[in-house]
Design a protein around this motif. Structure first.
Motif, short mmCIF file in Angstrom:
data_model
loop_
_atom_site.label_atom_id
_atom_site.label_comp_id
_atom_site.label_asym_id
_atom_site.label_seq_id
_atom_site.Cartn_x
_atom_site.Cartn_y
_atom_site.Cartn_z
N TYR A 116 45.47 33.72 41.91
CA TYR A 116 44.50 33.36 42.96
C TYR A 116 44.09 34.61 43.69
CZ TYR A 116 42.70 31.08 47.21
OH TYR A 116 41.91 30.65 48.25
N ILE A 166 39.29 31.95 45.00
CA ILE A 166 38.96 31.63 43.62
C ILE A 166 40.27 31.53 42.85
CG2 ILE A 166 38.60 34.07 43.01
CD1 ILE A 166 36.27 33.08 41.21
N THR A 167 40.46 30.39 42.17
CA THR A 167 41.70 30.16 41.43
C THR A 167 41.49 30.50 39.97
OG1 THR A 167 42.26 28.38 42.98
CG2 THR A 167 43.49 28.48 40.92
N THR A 196 42.52 28.00 37.07
CA THR A 196 41.80 26.73 36.90
C THR A 196 40.33 26.98 36.62
OG1 THR A 196 41.48 26.51 39.30
CG2 THR A 196 43.40 25.43 38.34
N GLY A 197 40.07 27.96 35.80
CA GLY A 197 38.69 28.22 35.41
C GLY A 197 37.82 28.76 36.53
N ASP A 198 38.42 29.53 37.40
CA ASP A 198 37.69 30.15 38.52
C ASP A 198 37.11 29.10 39.46
OD1 ASP A 198 36.35 33.22 37.00
OD2 ASP A 198 38.37 32.56 37.50
N SER A 199 37.85 28.07 39.72
CA SER A 199 37.41 27.11 40.75
C SER A 199 37.45 27.80 42.11
CB SER A 199 38.30 25.88 40.76
OG SER A 199 39.65 26.23 41.00
N THR A 200 36.56 27.40 42.99
CA THR A 200 36.42 28.08 44.27
C THR A 200 36.64 27.13 45.44
OG1 THR A 200 34.03 27.68 44.26
CG2 THR A 200 34.81 29.78 43.35
N ASN A 201 36.99 27.70 46.56
CA ASN A 201 37.11 26.93 47.80
C ASN A 201 36.60 27.78 48.95
OD1 ASN A 201 39.84 28.31 47.19
ND2 ASN A 201 39.98 27.87 49.39
N SER A 213 32.88 35.36 43.83
CA SER A 213 32.77 35.44 42.38
C SER A 213 33.71 36.52 41.87
CB SER A 213 31.33 35.73 41.96
OG SER A 213 30.89 36.97 42.48
#
Length: 117
Positions: free
Chosen positions: A33, A51-52, A55-60, A72
């Motif tokens: 992360y 950005i995690t 998990t496929g670059d999921s963002t929060n 990004s």
């Protein structure tokens, strides 16, 4: 060890844009992360965006920056970016890059963003 170096901060007028960069080096292969935090004078450090990687670059995002900031990652350059648009005076803070790999957090030294009204 992981080394993080931020760049891109500066002075901008309200409504303007900046892009922060965070270059990572060292033992980066197990980073799961990465995030950007900020700390304004007299306030606690808070999460801005993350950005995690696992998990496929999921963002929060923090609610205060949703729709204005975009995080990004460029894997080839080992760099994470924070594109900041429609900046407000309340975005003024030192922005820190963070990387997490089990079981330790790493921090950069920070870059100052000042938004004038």
């Amino acid at each position: 060890q992981v080394q993080l170096v931020e760049s891109g901060g500066g002075l901008v007028q309200a409504g303007g844009s900046l892009r922060l960069s965070c270059a990572a080096s060292g033992s980066i292969s197990s980073i799961t992360y990465m995030g950007w935090y900020r700390q304004a004078p007299g306030k606690q450090r808070e999460l801005v965006a993350g950005i995690t990687i696992t998990t496929g670059d999921s963002t929060n995002y923090a609610d205060s920056v949703k729709g204005r900031f975009t995080i990004s990652r460029d894997n080839a350059k080992n760099t994470v970016y924070l594109q900041m648009n429609s900046l407000k005076p309340e975005d003024t803070a030192v922005y820190y890059c963070n990387a997490f790999r089990p079981v330790r957090n790493y921090w950069g030294k920070g870059t100052l963003v000042t938004v004038s009204s």
